[in-house]
Design a protein around this motif. Structure first.
Motif: not given
Length: 420
Positions: A334-338
């Motif tokens: 999953x792509x991280x919240x940045x």
């Protein structure tokens, strides 16, 4: 919702000012800033719709949040039932981001806009508005806010700002809060005591959830500079833990990817409702004198997993090719919240409540806690970009579990509840 029905239907003196400020021609704008959960959002939203439906017919208005979904969540979800209770008819065309409101024989259109980044200004360009409500205004780019204001060309139009404080150098504080009088703006400062729906127990919980600059901003409602260590409450020698003996209920890995900069991976195990960072991988190509490929990093992550069933790998969203390398190996990625500032708030909350625990085995992560400091330059909070790679993967992991509903996460970007 919080409090009894009688408490929920009551308004504080400050909220009553919000409800009635537009009845005089003295002010062109309203600025409500201050503490979280202080009652400014709901009272401002209710007042905005009452003003629009009382003073106009056949006009367009702007409802602006950092995103359209945050506007729906933070304001409309709680406000809509009360507007209907007052006799308003509301019909939303979600695909058009449009809300049509009828009341007292008058009909107006409310357009929903998201002010996430600089490109957002083009979305509102060309609209003619009789007024605009800017929720979380301090989180929006200046270009978007100024474009929204410029669209308010109808006679009698007014501007409504709602925000939590940021740094004193923020443009909104400099250009509107400090210059409120010359801009014919009414500035109302809110504290949690201005929200009659909050019990003292809930207020105390929020007071315990913050420290340092975040306490001064989100509890005291002050525009103040973040300085010193980011996690100033955290003592690696006192707060680090031995690795629990297990067995663990679940495993995950967090990743801050780097080629020239260091790469940092954290192995997390869930034990007794607490996430423990039990092992880590840290590679600094400058110190080692050689950069690694995506496949080499994927092999290193596989060794860190060591045959454990990894539920998901939370990865720096910019690492597109590395994500593909992990997916080829069968990992769920999953792509991280940045969002850095929101991520730090959530991480601090989870660390303080020991829902995230770093074990003594993770020496690079513990080392970075001591040097992870705020950069005091600029109008937005940001940590110094130095020795922050384990801190980044820690933040990615914290945001991921907060989004999944693990823990209170009072400082999460997702504000919910009555009278926000």
């Amino acid at each position: 919702m919080t409090g009894t029905r009688e408490q929920r239907m009551a308004f504080s003196e400050k909220q009553l000012q919000v409800m009635s400020w537009w009845r005089t021609n003295r002010w062109d704008a309203l600025i409500c800033d201050g503490a979280v959960r202080s009652g400014k959002t709901f009272s401002m939203g209710l007042s905005f719709f009452l003003w629009a439906q009382t003073c106009f017919n056949g006009r367009q208005f702007g409802l602006c949040g950092k995103t359209i979904s945050s506007m729906r969540r933070n304001l409309l979800a709680e406000l809509t039932p009360y507007l209907r209770r007052l006799g308003m008819s509301l019909r939303e065309r979600r695909t058009e981001n449009l809300l049509i409101v009828r009341f007292g024989g008058r009909e107006n259109r409310f357009l929903l806009f998201g002010g996430r980044d600089e490109s957002s200004a083009s979305l509102i360009q060309g609209a003619t508005l009789a007024g605009v409500l800017l929720d979380e205004a301090a989180l929006m780019p200046r270009s978007f806010v100024e474009q929204a204001i410029a669209r308010c060309s109808v006679n009698g139009s007014k501007i409504w700002f709602n925000c939590n404080p940021e740094t004193p150098s923020h443009w909104l504080y400099q250009e509107w809060v400090l210059k409120a009088k010359e801009r014919r703006a009414l500035h109302l400062h809110f504290t949690m005591e201005d929200n009659p729906a909050l019990s003292e127990r809930i207020r105390e919980r929020y007071r315990r959830s913050y420290s340092g600059a975040f306490y001064r901003r989100f509890v005291l409602g002050e525009w103040t500079v973040a300085e010193g260590r980011v996690y100033d409450f955290y003592d690696p020698e006192e707060d680090a833990s031995e690795v629990p003996l297990g067995p663990f209920d679940e495993w995950r890995i967090s990743v801050d990817y780097g080629t020239v900069n260091p790469a940092s991976f954290g192995l997390w195990g869930l034990y007794g409702g607490v996430w423990y960072r039990v092992e880590e991988y840290y590679y600094d190509s400058r110190k080692q004198g050689r950069q690694k490929t995506d496949e080499e990093y994927a092999e290193d992550l596989t060794r860190l997993a060591a045959g454990r069933e990894i539920r998901r790998v939370v990865v720096d969203p910019s690492a597109a090719s590395f994500i593909q390398a992990l997916q080829r190996r069968g990992f769920t990625v999953v792509k991280a919240e940045n969002d850095v500032t929101d991520g730090i708030r959530v991480t601090a909350d989870l660390l303080r409540r020991r829902e995230l625990v770093v074990c003594m085995t993770c020496t690079d992560c513990l080392r970075e806690f001591a040097s992870y400091c705020w950069d005091q330059h600029g109008e937005r909070d940001a940590p110094r970009k130095r020795d922050d790679h384990a801190m980044d993967d820690l933040r990615y992991f914290a945001m991921d579990i907060a989004k999944g509903g693990s823990g209170f996460a009072a400082v999460s970007v997702e504000r919910t509840g009555w009278l926000g």
